[in-house]
Design a protein around this motif. Structure first.
Motif, PDB file in Angstrom:
ATOM      1  N   LEU A  79       6.200  -1.832 -21.297  1.00 43.08           N
ATOM      2  CA  LEU A  79       5.406  -0.640 -21.005  1.00 43.08           C
ATOM      3  C   LEU A  79       5.643  -0.235 -19.566  1.00 43.08           C
ATOM      4  CD1 LEU A  79       2.539  -1.285 -19.241  1.00 43.08           C
ATOM      5  CD2 LEU A  79       2.046  -2.471 -21.352  1.00 43.08           C
ATOM      6  N   GLU A  80       5.459   1.049 -19.324  1.00 44.61           N
ATOM      7  CA  GLU A  80       5.660   1.595 -17.983  1.00 44.61           C
ATOM      8  C   GLU A  80       4.302   1.858 -17.352  1.00 44.61           C
ATOM      9  OE1 GLU A  80       7.710   5.527 -15.964  1.00 44.61           O
ATOM     10  OE2 GLU A  80       8.574   4.696 -17.803  1.00 44.61           O
ATOM     11  N   TYR A  81       4.114   1.394 -16.117  1.00 40.90           N
ATOM     12  CA  TYR A  81       2.875   1.645 -15.389  1.00 40.90           C
ATOM     13  C   TYR A  81       2.882   3.084 -14.900  1.00 40.90           C
ATOM     14  CZ  TYR A  81       1.860  -3.394 -15.184  1.00 40.90           C
ATOM     15  OH  TYR A  81       1.583  -4.700 -15.494  1.00 40.90           O
ATOM     16  N   GLN A  82       1.712   3.686 -14.903  1.00 43.58           N
ATOM     17  CA  GLN A  82       1.589   5.079 -14.491  1.00 43.58           C
ATOM     18  C   GLN A  82       1.140   5.235 -13.040  1.00 43.58           C
ATOM     19  OE1 GLN A  82       2.693   7.529 -16.561  1.00 43.58           O
ATOM     20  NE2 GLN A  82       3.334   5.731 -17.734  1.00 43.58           N
ATOM     21  N   SER A  83       0.928   4.129 -12.346  1.00 38.34           N
ATOM     22  CA  SER A  83       0.537   4.182 -10.937  1.00 38.34           C
ATOM     23  C   SER A  83       1.200   3.031 -10.190  1.00 38.34           C
ATOM     24  CB  SER A  83      -0.987   4.122 -10.796  1.00 38.34           C
ATOM     25  OG  SER A  83      -1.489   2.929 -11.333  1.00 38.34           O
ATOM     26  N   ALA A  84       1.093   3.062  -8.888  1.00 40.65           N
ATOM     27  CA  ALA A  84       1.720   2.046  -8.038  1.00 40.65           C
ATOM     28  C   ALA A  84       1.065   0.678  -8.261  1.00 40.65           C
ATOM     29  CB  ALA A  84       1.595   2.444  -6.568  1.00 40.65           C
ATOM     30  N   LEU A  85       1.799  -0.367  -7.922  1.00 43.52           N
ATOM     31  CA  LEU A  85       1.305  -1.741  -8.043  1.00 43.52           C
ATOM     32  C   LEU A  85       1.624  -2.472  -6.752  1.00 43.52           C
ATOM     33  CD1 LEU A  85       0.214  -4.074  -9.897  1.00 43.52           C
ATOM     34  CD2 LEU A  85       2.590  -4.518 -10.481  1.00 43.52           C
ATOM     35  N   ASP A  86       0.663  -3.177  -6.214  1.00 39.94           N
ATOM     36  CA  ASP A  86       0.874  -3.983  -5.013  1.00 39.94           C
ATOM     37  C   ASP A  86       1.584  -5.269  -5.434  1.00 39.94           C
ATOM     38  OD1 ASP A  86       0.627  -5.841  -2.922  1.00 39.94           O
ATOM     39  OD2 ASP A  86      -1.223  -4.908  -2.205  1.00 39.94           O
ATOM     40  N   PHE A  87       2.924  -5.298  -5.269  1.00 37.66           N
ATOM     41  CA  PHE A  87       3.713  -6.447  -5.716  1.00 37.66           C
ATOM     42  C   PHE A  87       3.295  -7.720  -4.999  1.00 37.66           C
ATOM     43  CE2 PHE A  87       7.820  -4.195  -7.345  1.00 37.66           C
ATOM     44  CZ  PHE A  87       7.084  -3.598  -8.354  1.00 37.66           C
ATOM     45  N   SER A  88       2.980  -7.643  -3.735  1.00 38.42           N
ATOM     46  CA  SER A  88       2.588  -8.828  -2.979  1.00 38.42           C
ATOM     47  C   SER A  88       1.308  -9.443  -3.550  1.00 38.42           C
ATOM     48  CB  SER A  88       2.395  -8.463  -1.510  1.00 38.42           C
ATOM     49  OG  SER A  88       1.962  -9.576  -0.778  1.00 38.42           O
ATOM     50  N   LEU A  89       0.318  -8.610  -3.818  1.00 35.77           N
ATOM     51  CA  LEU A  89      -0.943  -9.095  -4.386  1.00 35.77           C
ATOM     52  C   LEU A  89      -0.733  -9.639  -5.795  1.00 35.77           C
ATOM     53  CD1 LEU A  89      -3.988  -9.445  -4.053  1.00 35.77           C
ATOM     54  CD2 LEU A  89      -4.257  -7.090  -4.860  1.00 35.77           C
ATOM     55  N   TYR A  90       0.084  -8.958  -6.578  1.00 32.27           N
ATOM     56  CA  TYR A  90       0.392  -9.417  -7.927  1.00 32.27           C
ATOM     57  C   TYR A  90       1.052 -10.798  -7.879  1.00 32.27           C
ATOM     58  CZ  TYR A  90       2.341  -9.632 -12.613  1.00 32.27           C
ATOM     59  OH  TYR A  90       2.667 -10.040 -13.878  1.00 32.27           O
ATOM     60  N   ASN A  91       2.055 -10.964  -7.004  1.00 31.79           N
ATOM     61  CA  ASN A  91       2.747 -12.251  -6.877  1.00 31.79           C
ATOM     62  C   ASN A  91       1.786 -13.359  -6.480  1.00 31.79           C
ATOM     63  OD1 ASN A  91       5.168 -11.034  -7.521  1.00 31.79           O
ATOM     64  ND2 ASN A  91       5.825 -10.830  -5.403  1.00 31.79           N
ATOM     65  N   MET A  92       0.904 -13.072  -5.533  1.00 34.39           N
ATOM     66  CA  MET A  92      -0.066 -14.086  -5.102  1.00 34.39           C
ATOM     67  C   MET A  92      -0.961 -14.511  -6.267  1.00 34.39           C
ATOM     68  SD  MET A  92      -1.096 -12.936  -1.169  1.00 34.39           S
ATOM     69  CE  MET A  92      -2.716 -12.602  -1.692  1.00 34.39           C
ATOM     70  N   ALA A  93      -1.416 -13.545  -7.062  1.00 37.18           N
ATOM     71  CA  ALA A  93      -2.293 -13.863  -8.194  1.00 37.18           C
ATOM     72  C   ALA A  93      -1.559 -14.714  -9.233  1.00 37.18           C
ATOM     73  CB  ALA A  93      -2.810 -12.575  -8.829  1.00 37.18           C
ATOM     74  N   VAL A  94      -0.339 -14.333  -9.563  1.00 35.35           N
ATOM     75  CA  VAL A  94       0.434 -15.071 -10.575  1.00 35.35           C
ATOM     76  C   VAL A  94       0.756 -16.476 -10.071  1.00 35.35           C
ATOM     77  CG1 VAL A  94       2.644 -15.169 -11.800  1.00 35.35           C
ATOM     78  CG2 VAL A  94       1.359 -13.022 -11.688  1.00 35.35           C
TER      79      VAL A  94
END
Length: 124
Positions: free
Chosen positions: A86-101
């Motif tokens: 799926l394609e996201y329709q808005s920006a994503l904070d990659f740094s925050l996402y990486n930290m969470a994962v």
């Protein structure tokens, strides 16, 4: 609400350790294959991987789109045999996402809760 434990979220550097497993990975779409049976992507932690499909897809993501792919990691750890994307329709904070994962993986939870990545989108 459904909790998905069989498809944990991951980042590119962890894929080699997840060979044969179902995962969900997020990143930026790159070039599509001319056969329309796959495309390349760069994960949120800047690892290049290949996404493959069993059949040619009618629709593939535009290069540069932020996407989420769910599928099985092959033995090389560099290819995901995709079930869906799926394609996201808005920006994503990659740094925050990486930290969470990475925190989820560090905790070593036996059950990987489904994280709704839309909750960590940043305002465009």
């Amino acid at each position: 609400m459904e909790i998905v434990s069989s498809r944990p979220r991951t980042v590119g550097k962890l894929l080699p350790d997840q060979a044969g497993q179902m995962v969900t990975v997020v990143g930026t779409a790159a070039n599509a294959e001319p056969s329309r049976k796959g495309f390349f992507m760069t994960t949120t932690d800047n690892v290049s991987i290949s996404v493959k499909f069993q059949q040619p897809e009618d629709s593939l993501p535009e290069s540069g789109a932020i996407i989420e792919v769910t599928g099985r990691v092959d033995q090389s750890g560099k290819v995901v045999q995709a079930e869906s994307w799926l394609e996201y329709q808005s920006a994503l904070d990659f740094s925050l996402y990486n930290m969470a994962v990475e925190k989820l993986h560090t905790l070593g939870a036996s059950i990987h809760p489904h994280i709704d990545a839309s909750q960590i989108h940043q305002e465009a």
